[in-house]
Structure formats: structure tokens, C-alpha cells
Write an enzyme that holds these catalytic residues in place. Structure first.
Site, short mmCIF file in Angstrom:
data_model
loop_
_atom_site.label_atom_id
_atom_site.label_comp_id
_atom_site.label_asym_id
_atom_site.label_seq_id
_atom_site.Cartn_x
_atom_site.Cartn_y
_atom_site.Cartn_z
N LYS A 82 13.32 69.55 71.70
CA LYS A 82 14.13 68.33 71.59
C LYS A 82 15.14 68.28 72.72
O LYS A 82 15.78 69.27 73.06
CB LYS A 82 14.82 68.32 70.23
CG LYS A 82 15.58 67.06 69.89
CD LYS A 82 16.10 67.14 68.46
CE LYS A 82 16.88 65.92 68.04
NZ LYS A 82 17.31 65.99 66.62
N SER A 154 16.36 61.99 64.16
CA SER A 154 16.46 61.85 65.60
C SER A 154 15.49 62.78 66.34
O SER A 154 15.37 62.72 67.55
CB SER A 154 17.89 62.16 66.05
OG SER A 154 18.20 63.54 65.79
N SER A 178 17.22 64.72 60.13
CA SER A 178 16.57 64.47 61.42
C SER A 178 15.36 65.34 61.72
O SER A 178 14.68 65.12 62.71
CB SER A 178 17.60 64.63 62.55
OG SER A 178 18.55 63.60 62.49
#
Length: 218
Positions: A82, A154, A178
Site C-alpha cells: 500500500k 482505503s 480499511s
């Protein structure tokens, strides 16, 4: 029997094939890079792909296996991280335009751990701007099974990339859903570990008392 079968294989299968030399890390990395190139414009799961670095690292992992040196079960397996995690010399933009060209000078703790474990870094998976939702400076990351909807956030890029067979596994973060939300949306498995179990060193913080780091896999 096909590159698609290989790309969607489970981590135990990938690890077994690599250890037994049924497939090389370079070939596996090349398969994933090819799939990223074919899918990234439409689905937008990757903010940055380090093709040359990934292939070079894959060659290094293959050479170690040829010498009988195995770092662990992730040796030679390509992954995405990420884009909240610092990666030395590679952009880490946190999904937000003001930081789009930010290049850290050190690796995050998780990136170092995975490198020591032999995992091959393919690139940075898209994150909703400043760890919110699935919209970032490159657009909206989509659910590969239903591109009419977003991948949720996210850790949108990590879940989308795993679901679309673009990497062996990916790393996400969670404050309030997330990891589990995009994993549910994209039909993959995400683990939200106990708070504090995994180092957040070198990772953008959204909430000091809630953020957790965890893996996403098929």
C-alpha cells in the site's frame, strides 16, 4: 496449465513451485508485470510499478534458490505494498496530489521485513487520498469483479490487485475497516491483526491509536 492459472494460484502453491523450481521468480514476476500492464489503466490498482527493480530482485531470489538458500515461505513471491509505506528511492504519495512525487530515503519496517523474507516488491498499490476511500490522484480504484463500483477503501489497490491476480499477496492498513472492507468488496481474504502486532514504522499515520498493518491474499 496457463499463465492465468499461475497468477491466481494460492500462496502455498506459488511457494511450492518456486522451491521445487517448477517456476522461477523471474517468470512469476514477469507474469504479474504483464497482467498489471494489461489491467492497470482500467482498474487502477497500482500507483507505481517498479518493473526493473522487481525483475532484478527476482533474479537475486532465483540465484539464492540455485545455491540452496531459502529465506522462508515467501521467497521469490511478488507482492504489492500500500502506498502509505515508505520505499527508499520509489515514490510514496499517500494517494494525495501534494505528495505525489514524494520519494523517501528509507524503507518502512514492513518493507524491510518482507525483503528479508525474500518477497519481491512489484510496486505501490493505490490508496485513497490520505487513507480515505478508494479515490486517489490517479482516479478511482475499481472492483475487478464489478468495475461499475469502486474497490472500497482505503486499501483499495491492495485488494483489487490480489483479486485481479496481479500479485501473489499485498499489504494493507486499517483504521476503521480499511482492510476488511475492500477485501469483502473484492472477494479476497484480509487479516486485521491486533493493534501493535505489526510495526508501523515508515507508514503514514491516520490514527495513532487505531492503525494496524495486515496482509491481503486470495
Amino acid at each position: 496449465t496457463s499463465e492465468e492459472d499461475i497468477a491466481f494460484a494460492s500462496l502455498p502453491d506459488l511457494a511450492h513451485w518456486l522451491r521445487t523450481r517448477a517456476i522461477t521468480s523471474r517468470r512469476l514476476t514477469g507474469i504479474y508485470i504483464g497482467r498489471i500492464k494489461a489491467c492497470n489503466t482500467r482498474l487502477k490498482p497500482f500507483a507505481f510499478v517498479c518493473e526493473d527493480g522487481a525483475l532484478s530482485q527476482a533474479d537475486e531470489m532465483d540465484a539464492m534458490l540455485d545455491r540452496g538458500e531459502v529465506c522462508g515461505p515467501l521467497h521469490g513471491v511478488p507482492y504489492g505494498v500500500k502506498d502509505l509505506f515508505d520505499t527508499m528511492g520509489l515514490p510514496t504519495g499517500w494517494g494525495a496530489e501534494p505528495y505525489q512525487h514524494r520519494v523517501p530515503e528509507e524503507d518502512a519496517g514492513v518493507v524491510r521485513l518482507l525483503r528479508d523474507a525474500g518477497a519481491v516488491l512489484l510496486g505501490k498499490t493505490a490508496v485513497g487520498a490520505l487513507a480515505y476511500n478508494d479515490v486517489w490522484y490517479g482516479g478511482q480504484t475499481l472492483n475487478p469483479w464489478n468495475p461499475d463500483e469502486g474497490a472500497s477503501g482505503s486499501s483499495a489497490g491492495s485488494a483489487c490487485a490480489v483479486a485481479a491476480g496481479l500479485c501473489g499477496f499485498a499489504i494493507g492498513t486499517e483504521t476503521l475497516g480499511s482492510i476488511v472492507s475492500p477485501s469483502e468488496r473484492c472477494g479476497v481474504a484480509g487479516l486485521r491483526p491486533t493493534f501493535g502486532r505489526v510495526s508501523r514504522a515508515g507508514c503514514m499515520t491516520l490514527a495513532w491509536t487505531l492503525d494496524k498493518v495486515g496482509p491481503i491474499a486470495r
